[in-house]
Design a protein around this motif. Structure first.
Motif, PDB file in Angstrom:
ATOM      1  N   LEU A 110      39.793  37.132  33.701  1.00  0.00           N
ATOM      2  CA  LEU A 110      39.525  36.252  34.825  1.00  0.00           C
ATOM      3  C   LEU A 110      39.888  34.830  34.414  1.00  0.00           C
ATOM      4  CD1 LEU A 110      38.089  36.651  37.666  1.00  0.00           C
ATOM      5  CD2 LEU A 110      36.044  35.757  36.572  1.00  0.00           C
ATOM      6  N   GLN A 111      40.777  34.199  35.159  1.00  0.00           N
ATOM      7  CA  GLN A 111      41.205  32.838  34.842  1.00  0.00           C
ATOM      8  C   GLN A 111      41.194  31.988  36.108  1.00  0.00           C
ATOM      9  OE1 GLN A 111      41.902  31.765  31.754  1.00  0.00           O
ATOM     10  NE2 GLN A 111      41.734  33.795  30.794  1.00  0.00           N
ATOM     11  N   ARG A 112      40.681  30.754  35.985  1.00  0.00           N
ATOM     12  CA  ARG A 112      40.704  29.823  37.105  1.00  0.00           C
ATOM     13  C   ARG A 112      42.099  29.234  37.247  1.00  0.00           C
ATOM     14  NH1 ARG A 112      37.335  29.379  41.424  1.00  0.00           N
ATOM     15  NH2 ARG A 112      35.296  30.184  40.782  1.00  0.00           N
ATOM     16  N   ALA A 113      42.565  29.102  38.488  1.00  0.00           N
ATOM     17  CA  ALA A 113      43.854  28.486  38.800  1.00  0.00           C
ATOM     18  C   ALA A 113      43.628  27.523  39.955  1.00  0.00           C
ATOM     19  CB  ALA A 113      44.889  29.546  39.169  1.00  0.00           C
ATOM     20  N   GLY A 114      43.045  26.356  39.647  1.00  0.00           N
ATOM     21  CA  GLY A 114      42.646  25.415  40.684  1.00  0.00           C
ATOM     22  C   GLY A 114      41.480  25.990  41.469  1.00  0.00           C
ATOM     23  N   ASP A 115      41.646  26.075  42.792  1.00  0.00           N
ATOM     24  CA  ASP A 115      40.597  26.659  43.629  1.00  0.00           C
ATOM     25  C   ASP A 115      40.703  28.178  43.693  1.00  0.00           C
ATOM     26  OD1 ASP A 115      39.537  24.172  44.226  1.00  0.00           O
ATOM     27  OD2 ASP A 115      40.764  23.931  46.044  1.00  0.00           O
ATOM     28  N   ASP A 116      41.730  28.738  43.077  1.00  0.00           N
ATOM     29  CA  ASP A 116      41.956  30.179  43.122  1.00  0.00           C
ATOM     30  C   ASP A 116      41.543  30.844  41.808  1.00  0.00           C
ATOM     31  OD1 ASP A 116      43.031  29.862  45.682  1.00  0.00           O
ATOM     32  OD2 ASP A 116      45.045  29.510  44.884  1.00  0.00           O
ATOM     33  N   ILE A 117      41.543  32.166  41.813  1.00  0.00           N
ATOM     34  CA  ILE A 117      41.180  32.943  40.629  1.00  0.00           C
ATOM     35  C   ILE A 117      42.278  33.955  40.356  1.00  0.00           C
ATOM     36  CG2 ILE A 117      39.459  34.444  39.556  1.00  0.00           C
ATOM     37  CD1 ILE A 117      37.429  33.436  41.593  1.00  0.00           C
ATOM     38  N   ALA A 118      42.778  33.984  39.115  1.00  0.00           N
ATOM     39  CA  ALA A 118      43.760  34.986  38.694  1.00  0.00           C
ATOM     40  C   ALA A 118      43.008  36.113  37.994  1.00  0.00           C
ATOM     41  CB  ALA A 118      44.791  34.375  37.764  1.00  0.00           C
ATOM     42  N   VAL A 119      43.064  37.308  38.576  1.00  0.00           N
ATOM     43  CA  VAL A 119      42.284  38.447  38.100  1.00  0.00           C
ATOM     44  C   VAL A 119      43.238  39.535  37.614  1.00  0.00           C
ATOM     45  CG1 VAL A 119      40.479  40.104  38.658  1.00  0.00           C
ATOM     46  CG2 VAL A 119      40.562  37.907  39.863  1.00  0.00           C
ATOM     47  N   THR A 120      43.112  39.927  36.348  1.00  0.00           N
ATOM     48  CA  THR A 120      43.902  41.026  35.807  1.00  0.00           C
ATOM     49  C   THR A 120      43.100  42.313  35.937  1.00  0.00           C
ATOM     50  OG1 THR A 120      45.048  39.578  34.253  1.00  0.00           O
ATOM     51  CG2 THR A 120      45.099  41.933  33.788  1.00  0.00           C
ATOM     52  N   LEU A 121      43.757  43.346  36.509  1.00  0.00           N
ATOM     53  CA  LEU A 121      43.070  44.585  36.848  1.00  0.00           C
ATOM     54  C   LEU A 121      43.605  45.763  36.046  1.00  0.00           C
ATOM     55  CD1 LEU A 121      43.091  44.206  40.749  1.00  0.00           C
ATOM     56  CD2 LEU A 121      41.226  43.630  39.177  1.00  0.00           C
ATOM     57  N   ALA A 122      42.706  46.647  35.669  1.00  0.00           N
ATOM     58  CA  ALA A 122      43.074  47.933  35.077  1.00  0.00           C
ATOM     59  C   ALA A 122      42.935  49.013  36.144  1.00  0.00           C
ATOM     60  CB  ALA A 122      42.178  48.246  33.887  1.00  0.00           C
ATOM     61  N   PRO A 123      43.659  50.136  36.016  1.00  0.00           N
ATOM     62  CA  PRO A 123      43.573  51.195  37.021  1.00  0.00           C
ATOM     63  C   PRO A 123      42.170  51.778  37.142  1.00  0.00           C
ATOM     64  CG  PRO A 123      45.463  51.520  35.575  1.00  0.00           C
ATOM     65  CD  PRO A 123      44.642  50.446  34.965  1.00  0.00           C
ATOM     66  N   VAL A 124      41.827  52.190  38.349  1.00  0.00           N
ATOM     67  CA  VAL A 124      40.576  52.904  38.590  1.00  0.00           C
ATOM     68  C   VAL A 124      40.883  54.157  39.407  1.00  0.00           C
ATOM     69  CG1 VAL A 124      38.990  50.948  38.503  1.00  0.00           C
ATOM     70  CG2 VAL A 124      40.171  51.469  40.657  1.00  0.00           C
ATOM     71  N   THR A 125      40.052  55.180  39.235  1.00  0.00           N
ATOM     72  CA  THR A 125      40.183  56.378  40.047  1.00  0.00           C
ATOM     73  C   THR A 125      39.454  56.166  41.372  1.00  0.00           C
ATOM     74  OG1 THR A 125      38.192  57.343  39.087  1.00  0.00           O
ATOM     75  CG2 THR A 125      40.279  57.828  37.998  1.00  0.00           C
ATOM     76  N   LEU A 126      39.682  57.072  42.309  1.00  0.00           N
ATOM     77  CA  LEU A 126      39.050  56.982  43.616  1.00  0.00           C
ATOM     78  C   LEU A 126      37.531  57.005  43.485  1.00  0.00           C
ATOM     79  CD1 LEU A 126      40.615  56.823  46.303  1.00  0.00           C
ATOM     80  CD2 LEU A 126      40.080  59.224  46.665  1.00  0.00           C
ATOM     81  N   THR A 127      37.017  57.816  42.585  1.00  0.00           N
ATOM     82  CA  THR A 127      35.564  57.952  42.453  1.00  0.00           C
ATOM     83  C   THR A 127      34.925  56.809  41.684  1.00  0.00           C
ATOM     84  OG1 THR A 127      35.919  59.407  40.547  1.00  0.00           O
ATOM     85  CG2 THR A 127      35.595  60.457  42.688  1.00  0.00           C
ATOM     86  N   GLU A 128      35.722  55.954  41.047  1.00  0.00           N
ATOM     87  CA  GLU A 128      35.172  54.736  40.455  1.00  0.00           C
ATOM     88  C   GLU A 128      34.943  53.668  41.515  1.00  0.00           C
ATOM     89  OE1 GLU A 128      36.674  53.550  36.298  1.00  0.00           O
ATOM     90  OE2 GLU A 128      38.297  54.800  37.084  1.00  0.00           O
ATOM     91  N   VAL A 129      35.542  53.856  42.682  1.00  0.00           N
ATOM     92  CA  VAL A 129      35.374  52.906  43.787  1.00  0.00           C
ATOM     93  C   VAL A 129      34.378  53.440  44.803  1.00  0.00           C
ATOM     94  CG1 VAL A 129      36.543  51.669  45.649  1.00  0.00           C
ATOM     95  CG2 VAL A 129      37.717  52.054  43.460  1.00  0.00           C
ATOM     96  N   PHE A 130      34.545  54.707  45.213  1.00  0.00           N
ATOM     97  CA  PHE A 130      33.707  55.284  46.265  1.00  0.00           C
ATOM     98  C   PHE A 130      32.671  56.229  45.669  1.00  0.00           C
ATOM     99  CE2 PHE A 130      37.910  54.490  48.102  1.00  0.00           C
ATOM    100  CZ  PHE A 130      37.570  53.624  49.143  1.00  0.00           C
ATOM    101  N   ARG A 131      31.430  56.042  46.105  1.00  0.00           N
ATOM    102  CA  ARG A 131      30.366  56.969  45.703  1.00  0.00           C
ATOM    103  C   ARG A 131      30.246  58.096  46.724  1.00  0.00           C
ATOM    104  NH1 ARG A 131      25.986  57.259  42.392  1.00  0.00           N
ATOM    105  NH2 ARG A 131      24.164  58.389  43.160  1.00  0.00           N
ATOM    106  N   ASP A 132      30.268  57.736  48.008  1.00  0.00           N
ATOM    107  CA  ASP A 132      30.220  58.717  49.086  1.00  0.00           C
ATOM    108  C   ASP A 132      31.200  58.297  50.170  1.00  0.00           C
ATOM    109  OD1 ASP A 132      27.856  60.511  48.320  1.00  0.00           O
ATOM    110  OD2 ASP A 132      26.920  58.527  48.283  1.00  0.00           O
ATOM    111  N   ALA A 133      32.072  59.215  50.567  1.00  0.00           N
ATOM    112  CA  ALA A 133      33.045  58.942  51.625  1.00  0.00           C
ATOM    113  C   ALA A 133      33.653  60.254  52.086  1.00  0.00           C
ATOM    114  CB  ALA A 133      34.135  57.989  51.131  1.00  0.00           C
ATOM    115  N   HIS A 134      34.227  60.222  53.283  1.00  0.00           N
ATOM    116  CA  HIS A 134      34.905  61.402  53.816  1.00  0.00           C
ATOM    117  C   HIS A 134      36.158  60.932  54.537  1.00  0.00           C
ATOM    118  CE1 HIS A 134      34.654  65.391  56.284  1.00  0.00           C
ATOM    119  NE2 HIS A 134      35.630  65.391  55.398  1.00  0.00           N
TER     120      HIS A 134
END
Length: 483
Positions: free
Chosen positions: A108-132
């Motif tokens: 996570l790095q500040r870039a003025g008023d913005d934020i530069a975020v470096t992301l690693a891959p996630v699976t569907l179930t790392e994001v959703f607990r319950d969904a259809h």
């Protein structure tokens, strides 16, 4: 070939069911009709009370308007630091700003008023607990948009050497094989960290992109989806391959349930409407064996359709391997064939379904060319259609893919008085799964770009052959060998 990865982006239509609750959704609004930022970055999370996210997911409001830019490798996303939820982003959390700007935060790095975020891959179930997610959507190929990822990690590699180096078409590892490969840092592919080049905006028109010494073009035209591959780096070697699929009333059918962070064992994701596949090959080498090449490419262009109101987006990606084995000076080789396909491709109720293949135009009737030595070419391709979320290098969600390995050989002109031997081998597979599945070289590239503490939860896929055939003509000992 090493697992190919292509992203077919799928279109808006009438009569679609929405993701999340399974209720009727509003057609339209995605693809070419969307804003530039929505086509490039996708839409924000759906406002659907039936969806429950994992406790460490941070929702950033504003959708694509909160995204300022992304790097050319798709790993670092600059977002509006004043967007609601941005202040809660921390390393270790999962940021979900849009269907593309989602992943586990590793920097996570500040870039003025913005934020530069470096992301690693996630699976569907790392994001959703319950969904259809229930979808029955027709695909309008005219609504597809093209997204270039110019610094896609491990886009270019050299396939492993075949065990039998004397066979011109011995390499049949195919799009799904996990081969040991050497990663090339070829312009314009840069695999080092800290890329300054931004990810371009998505475009409606397709175009040819350079990948090392090769040119590639995923394309769609009326009733066709395909990939063109060419080598024109010098005058000594020319290679052209056109792999196409005829489609009619193309549809995606999906019924994927997630309960308590687990995908249902009887989930469905299948593609309907691919009626045939065809390939045309032309190659020539001025210096014979000295000009031969081999390359594996994960095409750094996706074909996508973000859909408003749905938390996921449609994507289509391609991978291919080309290996030439042209013998003798001024050797040439051409071939072409077409095969009809009948049936669904993908997973239905948790089981893989495969189409029936029949020959429409025999490739054996088309093999021709001249060379002093035996000449051959292998082309393996993977077309992958997916409905999901995530960074371009590791898109996560249910998918179906078609994997085709094709090899052709043409005998030496010196043997023509006795017999001109020709041969072809076709191996077709269907694959499916519900997460992301990375080739070994891409996994290594991502591990090199991201902190060593990042762990990847890979999903297993199901891959099965549905057609395998080899043929050599004429059927005489000179061509087939001793009985």
């Amino acid at each position: 070939m090493a697992s190919l990865g292509l992203t077919l982006a799928l279109a808006v239509l009438s009569g679609c069911t929405s993701a999340g609750s399974g209720q009727r959704g509003t057609p339209g609004g995605g693809g070419a009709g969307a804003t530039e930022s929505a086509r490039t970055y996708g839409y924000g999370p759906a406002n659907d009370k039936s969806i429950k996210y994992q406790p460490d997911v941070v929702i950033v409001e504003g959708g694509p308007n909160a995204v300022r830019s992304a790097t050319g490798d798709g790993l670092t996303w600059t977002i509006d630091g004043k967007a609601r939820g941005a202040s809660d982003i921390k390393p270790g959390k999962v940021m979900y700003a849009t269907s593309r700007a989602v992943g586990r935060v590793v920097d996570l790095q500040r870039a003025g008023d913005d934020i530069a975020v470096t992301l690693a891959p996630v699976t569907l179930t790392e994001v959703f607990r319950d969904a259809h997610f229930t979808i029955d959507r027709a695909i309008d190929e005219s609504a597809l948009v093209y997204q270039e990822i110019p610094d896609l990690p491990a886009a270019v590699t050299i396939p492993a050497q075949p065990r039998n180096k004397t066979e011109p078409i011995a390499y049949t590892g195919g799009a799904g094989a996990d081969q040991t490969e050497t990663v090339l840092a070829l312009h314009p592919i840069r695999l080092g960290p800290g890329s300054k080049r931004p990810m371009p905006l998505a475009r409606e028109a397709n175009s040819t992109v350079a990948v090392g010494d090769w040119e590639v073009q995923p394309y769609r035209s009326s009733g066709n989806l395909g990939l063109k591959v060419g080598y024109k780096a010098n005058e000594n070697l020319k290679v052209f391959v056109d792999f196409s699929m005829k489609v009619d009333k193309l549809r995606i059918r999906s019924d994927v349930s997630i309960s308590n962070g687990t995908i249902g064992s009887r989930s469905t994701f299948a593609l309907d409407g691919i009626k045939s596949m065809a390939v045309d090959i032309a190659a020539g080498a001025a210096n014979g064996a000295d000009d031969n090449k081999k390359i594996r490419v994960e095409v750094p262009v996706e074909i996508n359709i973000p859909i408003p109101g749905e938390p996921l987006m449609y994507s289509n990606t391609w991978k291919f391997i080309v290996t030439t084995a042209l013998g003798g000076k001024n050797a040439t080789l051409t071939a072409g064939g077409e095969w009809a396909l009948d049936g669904l491709i993908g997973m239905v109720d948790g089981s893989l379904v495969t189409p029936v293949l029949s020959v429409t135009k025999s490739i054996m009737d088309s093999i021709t060319g001249l060379s002093i030595g035996v000449s051959g070419i292998v082309f393996a391709v993977e077309c992958k259609v997916q409905f999901g979320i995530g960074i371009p290098a590791a898109f996560a969600g249910p998918y179906a893919k078609l994997v085709v390995d094709l090899g052709v050989t043409n005998g030496s002109a010196l043997g023509a008085p006795l017999a001109r031997c020709i041969g072809a081998a076709l191996d077709a597979k269907v694959g499916g799964g519900f997460g992301f599945n990375l080739s070994s070289d891409k996994l290594k590239a991502l591990q090199a770009l991201l902190p060593k503490t990042v762990k990847f939860e890979l999903e297993r896929e199901t891959l099965a052959p549905f057609f395998q055939r080899k043929q050599t003509l004429p059927d005489v000992p000179l061509c087939t060998g001793p009985a």
